[in-house]
Design a protein around this motif. Structure first.
Motif, PDB file in Angstrom:
ATOM      1  N   GLU A   1       0.844  -1.187   0.000  1.00 45.58           N
ATOM      2  CA  GLU A   1       0.000   0.000   0.000  1.00 45.58           C
ATOM      3  C   GLU A   1       0.881   1.239   0.000  1.00 45.58           C
ATOM      4  O   GLU A   1       1.839   1.343   0.761  1.00 45.58           O
TER       5      GLU A   1
ATOM      6  N   LYS B   1       0.954   5.590  -0.288  1.00 47.41           N
ATOM      7  CA  LYS B   1       0.212   6.850  -0.237  1.00 47.41           C
ATOM      8  C   LYS B   1       1.153   7.967  -0.648  1.00 47.41           C
ATOM      9  O   LYS B   1       2.261   8.084  -0.120  1.00 47.41           O
TER      10      LYS B   1
ATOM     11  N   ARG C   1      -3.131   3.691  -2.322  1.00 46.20           N
ATOM     12  CA  ARG C   1      -3.405   2.713  -3.367  1.00 46.20           C
ATOM     13  C   ARG C   1      -2.610   1.458  -3.086  1.00 46.20           C
ATOM     14  O   ARG C   1      -1.552   1.514  -2.463  1.00 46.20           O
TER      15      ARG C   1
END
Lengths: 441, 482
Positions: free
Chosen positions: B51, B53, B60
């Motif tokens: 993940e 950011k 995302r």
């Protein structure tokens, strides 16, 4: 067909012999390019015009065309060669609109492609034609030869300093080569494996150079916008989806075919007025609004307008506006077994989720349809589809297999349960069996 | 350097490397199949989801191998969403995998097995029949392909294209029918095929040489250096039950061989499994050569050297720096000039690793003042001498065992893994071989490669450094014939 809406896309195509330069020119082909070159309309102006018109891509994603064109880098700062590739690899089940354009009005299409090249300052256009499209390929190839002879393609077009060459390429039958980066790999002579993005084609496309890939119908709109203006274009369709589009209707209707309609006409109107209603006086059961990758919708949503936002709100997608209509006797499980088989067959095999997932979905659909389903299979179809999409893979083929699966279970779960409980397809008389499609192997 | 926040910790990372490299460099264990640090990332297996950011945009989940690092990027490798996506991906990868780990050579060092063990669910959800494909497809003399185990990561395809630059592999057919294949099933060629078994993250590509030879967890791995050419690739020597060397594998060394090694080096491991060895030593007695203790052998060697002047001393090109120093010291005591046998260049020289020079320590020996002698020249000098000292692995073999055995003039004192039969042989002292000794070699670029003891030498055999030093001190205390 209905005459209550203004038409422009297929007007010339209906004239006998419009695929030849002489007839096409008599009916306005190449006028827009002449106007651009004669009046000295600048590159930026053309792009602005297309932006103002609100034209959205007709290849399925509906991305604003003017914006896509403006992504190409400034040639002063980035003097690399640049390319326009036309995606004529129309392979979505249900879609057959580009074929009509290429067969009947290849000069209008080539003019649009050259306007796109002019706006993006590309000197080369590649046309990637689906391998099975032999007549469309021949018509476009002949048109290229004729246009080249007439000074409309090649060096210093119509005496201007705009030069542009058009090269034709015949695909070899892979659906995945219609994905824009798969198409570029295929054009480069490699296996049609889509590329991870970024980098995006506008910066790193064909042979690593700036490239824009446009659909046939998208560029086909450009000459009309140039000649008649953005305001005229916006007078048709809806606010978010302007102009006319080609709707290809197939399935259980009286008059299947490709029809030109403005965005926003309801699916009911298309079905009942344009296509003459359901065949054999049957009841509508469901329909794909835009090709097999868009989720199936139940009959209750037939009043949805055929435009991007309204269809999106139903949870499906406009796609290529290829309506596949199914009547009350259609088994949804069987239909999706066939859809799943298609995606298993066409997955390129790069990404784990797609390679294994498309096969898995097909196997489960097949089992349920042929009476070997388990109740937990239905939820497994859902969880597997969620593992495949959205955006978990390099390209959208995985999504294209997962979306219809999720949609059919959302709307027709009961039918799946019935298959499992009866241990056979309820649409068949007891004791009979459908032939089993072999796997994609 | 670029600063990113990795699992809550600010770290400096290399901006030219993808995010997965930064994760691995800072201890975040992101799984990978298609990614290999030595190959172009393609982002196709989709297992390395993390993940990310950036700025104001919502976080995302992305594949770390195709994501460039950016200043201020916030990366959570263990975010629930990332974890879930990886778990889903793993389930798809296992869907058709045969799970024949109990008979798979890769078991124990298989990335798929490791990650499935760490993350996977205990039971698979699939009850579909698994793909049936060819389980033993020969890809030439080196590699055998198990198509069912293959997860189509394409590392092997990219390796062949990018490293030896001899593209021979491809993925044939589409989707779930894809298989790894050569053109028209031709056998693979080239001197770098063995690496395919290393880059394969699962047990699809295995070495014919290693097939069904050992469970990898029974192998004792020791770091070492390949002696096949003067490149001196960093390797791991893997020994089963302190006996057979089962394989050589390349060890990552950025300055020498990166992740790779050539097949001639890799398969030289077989040479270290000779059944017969000289242990501990032998000396000429009434009935010819008789096995004796090292001390007895050295005493006789000292007597011989005292009796005859002008010893010729020939070393092996496999002498480590440490052995070479001891040998040079002995030469000094004897008043001889140290030299080593330098066999002619092989035909294996290539652009990648193999230098074609079969002397792994040429540079080290030359820097110590050794003279390089062609085998014929070394032999001629020995033949003309009254006494000769030969020291090091394969020193006899390189000059011709038969020719040396036929020599009648000089008395020969040999330190080799194998004894020398023949009239001239006076004393033979057994020595440890490459995988049984520690030391260092200097490669052609001056890089020092280490050897460590991967297996014990045969009983009674002492290190060459010690036996040479003992002989030198025997001579020093009692004098030498000059």
């Amino acid at each position: 067909m209905s005459t209550k809406y203004p038409t422009y896309l297929l007007d010339r195509a209906k004239i006998e012999g419009a695929h030849t330069l002489a007839v096409a020119q008599k009916h306005g082909a190449w006028e827009a390019l002449r106007k651009i070159l004669k009046d000295g309309i600048g590159f930026a102006q053309v792009i602005q015009l297309v932006k103002d018109s609100g034209l959205r891509g007709r290849g399925g994603a509906g991305f604003p065309t003017g914006m896509k064109w403006s992504f190409m880098p400034d040639p002063v700062k980035d003097p690399r060669p640049r390319y326009v590739a036309i995606n004529a690899d129309e392979s979505e089940p249900g879609t057959c609109k580009d074929r009509v354009i290429m067969e009947l009005d290849p000069h209008g299409f080539l003019e649009g492609a050259l306007i796109a090249a002019y706006a993006m300052r590309a000197q080369v256009v590649y046309v990637y034609v689906r391998g099975e499209y032999r007549l469309p390929y021949k018509r476009v190839a002949d048109a290229v030869a004729e246009a080249r002879k007439a000074g409309l393609i090649g060096k210093n077009i119509l005496g201007s300093d705009f030069s542009c060459e058009v090269y034709m390429h015949q695909g070899a039958g892979a659906y995945i080569c219609g994905e824009e980066t798969g198409l570029m790999e295929s054009l480069e002579g490699k296996r049609g494996h889509p590329r991870p993005k970024p980098p995006f084609p506008a910066m790193f496309g064909l042979w690593g150079q700036p490239t824009t890939v446009n659909n046939v119908e998208t560029v086909f709109n450009a000459p009309f916008i140039v000649l008649r203006g953005a305001e005229w274009f916006k007078s048709m369709g809806t606010k978010g989806s302007t102009g006319n589009l080609l709707v290809g209707v197939s399935g259980h209707v009286n008059k299947p075919g490709v029809y030109e309609l403005p965005f926003g006409v309801s699916c009911r109107e298309i079905l009942e007025d344009v296509c003459g209603g359901m065949w054999k006086h049957k009841q509508l059961k469901s329909f794909f609004p835009g090709g097999s990758s868009t989720g199936v919708l139940p009959a209750s949503l037939i009043d949805t307008p055929m435009e991007h936002d309204a269809i999106k709100n139903t949870g499906s997608m406009l796609g290529t506006a290829a309506m596949i209509v199914m009547d009350e006797d259609t088994c949804m499980v069987r239909a999706h077994e066939i859809v799943a088989r298609f995606y298993e067959h066409e997955s390129c095999g790069q990404c784990s989720q797609c390679r294994e997932g498309t096969q898995w979905l097909h196997q489960i659909f097949q089992r349920i349809e042929h009476g070997h389903g388990r109740l937990e299979d239905i939820d497994m179809l859902v969880t597997l589809s969620k593992g495949m999409a959205p955006g978990k893979t390099i390209c959208a083929l995985s999504d294209a297999a997962a979306i219809p699966t999720l949609a059919v279970i959302k709307h027709f779960r009961g039918e799946f349960e019935e298959h499992v409980k009866l241990a056979r397809c309820p649409f068949l008389p007891a004791g009979t069996q459908r032939p089993v499609f072999a796997g994609a192997h | 350097m670029t600063k990113i926040i990795l699992n809550g910790r600010e770290v400096d990372v290399d901006p030219k490397q993808p995010l997965i490299h930064a994760c691995h460099a800072h201890g975040a264990d992101v799984p990978m199949y298609c990614y290999h640090p030595g190959l172009t990332p393609v982002g196709s297996c989709r297992i390395c989801q993390v993940e990310v950011k950036q700025g104001e945009a919502p976080a995302r989940v992305v594949v770390a191998c195709r994501t460039p690092v950016a200043e201020g990027m916030i990366v959570e490798t263990e975010a629930p969403r990332a974890h879930e996506t990886r778990r889903e991906c793993l389930e798809f990868l296992l869907k058709n995998h045969p799970l024949d780990c109990p008979i798979c050579d890769k078991a124990g060092e298989c990335d798929l097995q490791d990650y499935a063990f760490a993350e996977g669910q205990g039971e698979g959800r699939s009850n579909e029949p698994r793909r049936k494909l060819d389980k033993r497809k020969s890809l030439g003399e080196v590699i055998v392909l198990d198509e069912e185990r293959c997860i189509l990561c394409s590392r092997c395809v990219r390796f062949m294209e990018e490293i030896p630059k001899t593209p021979q592999l491809t993925i044939a057919d589409l989707g779930s029918r894809s298989t790894i294949s050569t053109f028209m099933d031709q056998p693979l060629r080239g001197n770098y095929q063995g690496n395919l078994a290393d880059v394969c993250p699962v047990g699809a590509l295995t070495l014919k040489q290693f097939r069904f030879q050992a469970r990898v967890w029974n192998l004792k791995k020791s770091l070492s250096t390949c002696g096949e050419c003067s490149r001196g690739c960093a390797i791991s020597v893997e020994v089963l039950r302190n006996k057979d060397v089962k394989r050589f594998r390349p060890r990552y060394d950025p300055a020498v061989n990166q992740w790779w090694m050539c097949d001639s080096g890799r398969f030289s491991s077989a040479r270290h499994n000779a059944e017969e060895r000289l242990a501990p030593a032998a000396r000429r007695g009434a009935q010819g050569l008789e096995i004796c203790s090292v001390d007895e052998a050295l005493a006789q060697a000292a007597d011989t050297l005292r009796a005859r002047a002008n010893a010729v001393c020939i070393g092996s090109p496999f002498l480590t720096l440490e052995e070479a120093k001891a040998f040079a010291a002995l030469c000094g005591t004897l008043g001889a000039k140290p030299a080593f046998v330098s066999p002619p260049a092989t035909a294996l020289k290539d652009e990648l690793l193999n230098t074609g020079d079969p002397c792994p320590n040429r540079r080290g020996l030359l820097e110590l003042g050794f003279e390089a002698l062609e085998p014929a020249e070394a032999f001629a000098r020995l033949a003309a001498a009254a006494v000769g000292v030969l020291a090091g692995e394969r020193v006899i073999e390189l000059q011709g065992r038969g020719e040396l055995a036929a020599l009648e003039g000089p008395r020969l004192i040999c330190f080799d893994t194998h004894g020398l039969e023949g009239a001239g042989a006076d004393v033979c002292v057994g020595i440890p071989e490459q995988v049984e000794k520690s030391g260092s070699w200097v490669n052609l670029d001056g890089h020092v490669g280490k050897l460590t003891i991967a297996r014990a030498a045969p009983a009674g055999v002492e290190p060459l450094t010690r036996t040479l030093a003992s002989l030198a001190s025997l001579l020093a205390t009692s004098g030498v014939a000059r």
